[in-house]
Design an enzyme around this catalytic site. Structure first.
Site, PDB file in Angstrom:
ATOM      1  CB  CYS A 108      -2.520  -0.196   1.776  1.00 15.09           C
ATOM      2  SG  CYS A 108      -3.887  -0.388   2.969  1.00 15.09           S
ATOM      3  CG  HIS A 198      -5.037   1.252  -1.792  1.00 17.84           C
ATOM      4  ND1 HIS A 198      -4.454   0.063  -2.189  1.00 17.84           N
ATOM      5  CD2 HIS A 198      -5.443   1.067  -0.507  1.00 17.84           C
ATOM      6  CE1 HIS A 198      -4.498  -0.800  -1.188  1.00 17.84           C
ATOM      7  NE2 HIS A 198      -5.091  -0.216  -0.159  1.00 17.84           N
ATOM      8  CD  GLU A 200      -3.265   0.680  -5.477  1.00 20.18           C
ATOM      9  OE1 GLU A 200      -3.731  -0.226  -4.774  1.00 20.18           O
ATOM     10  OE2 GLU A 200      -2.621   1.645  -5.006  1.00 20.18           O
TER      11      GLU A 200
END
Length: 217
Positions: A108, A198, A200
């Site tokens: 990002c 993202h 994660e």
């Protein structure tokens, strides 16, 4: 195996004197625990060469602050201020990891930082990409790319939490994913990979495991 990850600053004005804190999102800790990889937080300009020599790669995560547009010869979007210049730390860390040719993963805001660092610039205000938690949008992936090797597909859906995006692409990089409305969603060059979403947050362990297997083993 050890991977450096830059810590981000967050402010809580109502909680003085503990109102400014460096943090790493819990998602990273949980994913790399499962991969049995040690994360080394970086939040200081001190001893960066030692940290770089110690670590096998670098993660440049997202940020609430973003890159001050003075670094790409622009002025801040109306209403946006940069009280804390985190690009100073990002740049110094990148200088070291680029010098030692170690793999870098940008996520990002980290992708935006990489693009500026290598000579590109940013669109400071885009629409329809700061979605709510759990909302997704569609991207198209280039076949000759790390991303295609990860997902074995030229289309997928990703989350989206950003109002800035890559505008002019940095030299030598190639675009490896685009949204349907023309926003650059991933860039790659040599052993550097960066994505605008993202992984994660999606708990996409496979993505991080493939990065490790491709560039660190």
């Amino acid at each position: 195996m050890k991977i450096a990850i830059i810590s981000r600053l967050e402010s809580y004005p109502s909680e003085k004197p503990f109102d400014k804190r460096f943090y790493i999102d819990l998602s990273f800790k949980e994913i790399f625990d499962k991969l049995n990889i040690i994360l080394i937080p970086v939040f200081s300009l001190k001893n960066l060469e030692e940290i770089c020599k110690l670590c096998d790669a670098l993660i440049l995560p997202g940020s609430f602050i973003g890159v001050d547009p003075k670094y790409y010869n622009d002025v801040p979007y109306p209403g946006k201020s940069y009280d804390y210049d985190e690009y100073i730390l990002d740049k110094e860390v990148l200088d070291m990891f680029v010098k030692y040719k170690k793999p870098i993963l940008g996520i990002c805001g980290g992708m935006q930082t990489l693009n500026v660092y290598f000579g590109g610039d940013l669109n400071q205000n885009i629409s329809n990409h700061k979605l709510g938690d759990g909302q997704m949008h569609h991207i198209n992936i280039e076949k000759q790319s790390f991303l295609y090797d990860v997902y074995k597909d030229m289309e997928m859906s990703v989350n989206s939490f950003h109002r800035q995006a890559v505008r002019k692409l940095a030299p030598n990089f190639k675009v490896t994913a685009m949204s349907e409305d023309g926003i650059i969603e991933a860039i790659e060059y040599d052993n550097i990979v960066a994505v605008q979403w993202h992984p994660e947050v999606l708990n996409d362990i496979h993505f991080f495991e493939m990065f490790v297997n491709r560039f660190l083993k």
